[in-house]
Scaffold this active site. Sequence first.
Site, PDB file in Angstrom:
ATOM      1  N   THR A 283       0.810  -1.224   0.000  1.00  0.00           N
ATOM      2  CA  THR A 283       0.000   0.000   0.000  1.00  0.00           C
ATOM      3  C   THR A 283       0.843   1.273   0.000  1.00  0.00           C
ATOM      4  OG1 THR A 283      -0.178  -0.237   2.404  1.00  0.00           O
ATOM      5  CG2 THR A 283      -2.024  -1.021   1.073  1.00  0.00           C
ATOM      6  N   GLY A 284       2.160   1.155   0.133  1.00  0.00           N
ATOM      7  CA  GLY A 284       3.017   2.327  -0.011  1.00  0.00           C
ATOM      8  C   GLY A 284       3.635   2.825   1.273  1.00  0.00           C
ATOM      9  N   LYS A 285       3.795   1.978   2.289  1.00  0.00           N
ATOM     10  CA  LYS A 285       4.373   2.420   3.562  1.00  0.00           C
ATOM     11  C   LYS A 285       5.852   2.786   3.397  1.00  0.00           C
ATOM     12  CE  LYS A 285       3.167  -1.451   5.529  1.00  0.00           C
ATOM     13  NZ  LYS A 285       2.414  -2.042   4.405  1.00  0.00           N
ATOM     14  N   THR A 286       6.600   1.903   2.779  1.00  0.00           N
ATOM     15  CA  THR A 286       8.022   2.188   2.562  1.00  0.00           C
ATOM     16  C   THR A 286       8.204   3.347   1.585  1.00  0.00           C
ATOM     17  OG1 THR A 286       8.482  -0.168   2.923  1.00  0.00           O
ATOM     18  CG2 THR A 286      10.223   1.145   1.923  1.00  0.00           C
TER      19      THR A 286
ATOM     20  N   HIS B   6     -20.604 -24.501 -16.492  1.00  0.00           N
ATOM     21  CA  HIS B   6     -20.326 -24.120 -15.102  1.00  0.00           C
ATOM     22  C   HIS B   6     -20.191 -22.597 -14.977  1.00  0.00           C
ATOM     23  CE1 HIS B   6     -18.514 -24.955 -11.045  1.00  0.00           C
ATOM     24  NE2 HIS B   6     -18.027 -23.730 -11.253  1.00  0.00           N
ATOM     25  N   GLU B   7     -19.358 -21.989 -15.821  1.00  0.00           N
ATOM     26  CA  GLU B   7     -19.131 -20.545 -15.727  1.00  0.00           C
ATOM     27  C   GLU B   7     -20.364 -19.753 -16.131  1.00  0.00           C
ATOM     28  OE1 GLU B   7     -16.635 -19.447 -14.228  1.00  0.00           O
ATOM     29  OE2 GLU B   7     -15.578 -21.356 -14.135  1.00  0.00           O
TER      30      GLU B   7
ATOM     31  N   HIS C  27     -22.710 -19.464 -13.171  1.00  0.00           N
ATOM     32  CA  HIS C  27     -22.374 -18.329 -12.308  1.00  0.00           C
ATOM     33  C   HIS C  27     -22.887 -17.019 -12.896  1.00  0.00           C
ATOM     34  CE1 HIS C  27     -19.977 -20.682  -9.598  1.00  0.00           C
ATOM     35  NE2 HIS C  27     -19.028 -20.965 -10.477  1.00  0.00           N
TER      36      HIS C  27
ATOM     37  N   HIS D 222       2.215   5.890 -12.365  1.00  0.00           N
ATOM     38  CA  HIS D 222       2.934   4.746 -12.938  1.00  0.00           C
ATOM     39  C   HIS D 222       2.860   4.686 -14.466  1.00  0.00           C
ATOM     40  CE1 HIS D 222       3.882   3.295  -9.043  1.00  0.00           C
ATOM     41  NE2 HIS D 222       2.654   2.941  -8.716  1.00  0.00           N
TER      42      HIS D 222
END
Length: 624
Positions: free
Chosen positions: A211-214, A429-430, A433, A349
Amino acid sequence: MEKKKNTEKKPIKKDWRTYVWYSLTALMVGLIISTYVQGSNVAKEVDFSRFLTLVSSNSITEVVIQTKNQSLMATTKDGSSFKTYYVSYPAFVDELRDSGVVIKVNPSDSGWFWGMLLQAFLPFILIALLWFFIFRQAQGINGQAMQFGKSKAVLHKKGEKVKITFNDVAGIDEAKEELSEIVDFLKNPKKYQDIGAKIPKGVLLMGPPGTGKTLLAKAISGEADVPFFSIAGSDFVEMVVGVGASRVRDLFAKAKKEKNCLIFVDEIDAVGRHRGAGLGGGHDEREQTLNQLLVEMDGFETENTIIVIAATNRPDILDPALLRPGRFDRQIVVDKPDIKGREAILGIHSKGKKLAKDISLATIARRTPGFTGADLHNLMNESALLAARSNKKVISTKHLEEATDRIMAGPERKSKMLTNKEKKIVAYHEMGHAIVAAEIPDADPVHKVSILPRGMALGYTLQLPVEDKHLISKSEILANIKILMGGRIAEDLTFKEITSGASNDIERATKLARKYVCEYGMSDRLGTRKYGSTNENVFLGKSYSNQNQDYSDETARLIDEEVQTIISFCYKEAESILQQNQHSLDVLSEMIMEKEVMDADEFKKSYEESKQSIGASPKETVSV
């Protein structure tokens, strides 16, 4: 920058010493071999009469006379040499000359002397040099041992140019604002001191990975015009007891010399875990390091402004003493970005990347709910790699879609070839859904349906919310369970047979139903109560059991019954939907078997057309 130069010189110095060491060793070995060879080739002594006989027979080619000790060295025609002692008489030299012998008298006596001297004393000289280098090496090892307790923190000095600033951070505006205040205090302390304000001694950045702490800490380093120490939590702890505490003391000693500075500790949970953890007690190296850190953080001198910034994604395991006011006064949550934050992050980015003109960053942000800043950076990089792989000059929407699918579901498994029967089962199957999702009002809209194997899945149905959600309602939980049941129901209705393809759907549906009952208190039968406490890890020094059941066996039976009732109810609801739309299920399943992938618009259009088709009758069975 000076530190970087020093680190570059050290390997060169080490290599030079290594070369000298090897050279001395080779020289000593060569001397030993040379001495052995010379010793084996020492000229033999013969009688003087034998020498005269060889001179008479013209067998001697050269004679070296040493007048000082009345000896000579003779060399024969076959190359052999011998030594003899002679008696000088007047006709001796004439006899040698008449026989054609080359005569040398007293050749380089001084060189012979120094050669003998060098041969005698060279081993002692080499031993002395080797001893000197061994002593220096031992000194180096001793110096390294003394440096073992020194801090490994990297110092960014005041005035050094750092590329990352707050302009490179997006999607976490609240955290930026909190940290901007700290930077402003370091730059303009008088403004705060005049009103009596005190800056927090410590700031804890906590949130999910990526999440961008560093990145925030790096931005502080770029913004604050003060010295900046950065170190990882794991750099404190070693196997040797006492080293971690020594490194903490050394770090804060260096920081105090700088007076106003910042210290950033990344992944502080490596050293700040709850004390007393584990089965064997608590007095270990990590806890000594933590104790020293607690003392240093609460013992700053008043004339120094030292602010500690730490980052972790496990705040739940940190020691309470580390989180109290006076140490980490301010705790900032760095959470996953919302849709506006994702758009801003994508804008950062996408710099330096060639995007097609029809690409909308807002659309990409809407299609990536739950993505962190690291995920979005990876998304843009993956799309650029895909564009380069296909020899394209710009990144298109197709590349971004493929990159999104790779991150969410894994890379496409082109080598995974399905049989026609398996492909047909996956298609139904899909579509099961997707159709259930399209018919339920509280469900998120279908974004994509695919029967191409990705990651561990043979196919997938992707739903994206219209907007970011932070809460989930009772009806939404039931809707999700119905959608999960749709795949298994479609198989059963169409083929009169079920497969193992729904195992993950069943697992997720069961977890949702259990949370519905035990955590969210949504069950009318069991009431508003939480059943079961959170599982604790023994290595955090808490519960010794994997599960803590705070209810009776009779209640456990009721919970199981309620979970089964919810799943059965949702199963029947989804089954009713698919029975009413069997014709659409058949049509869309056949379509996706040909196309393999359907996007949101194509699915919606095809589904509406299939429902409005005239004269269509649902199939009772489908053979495979």
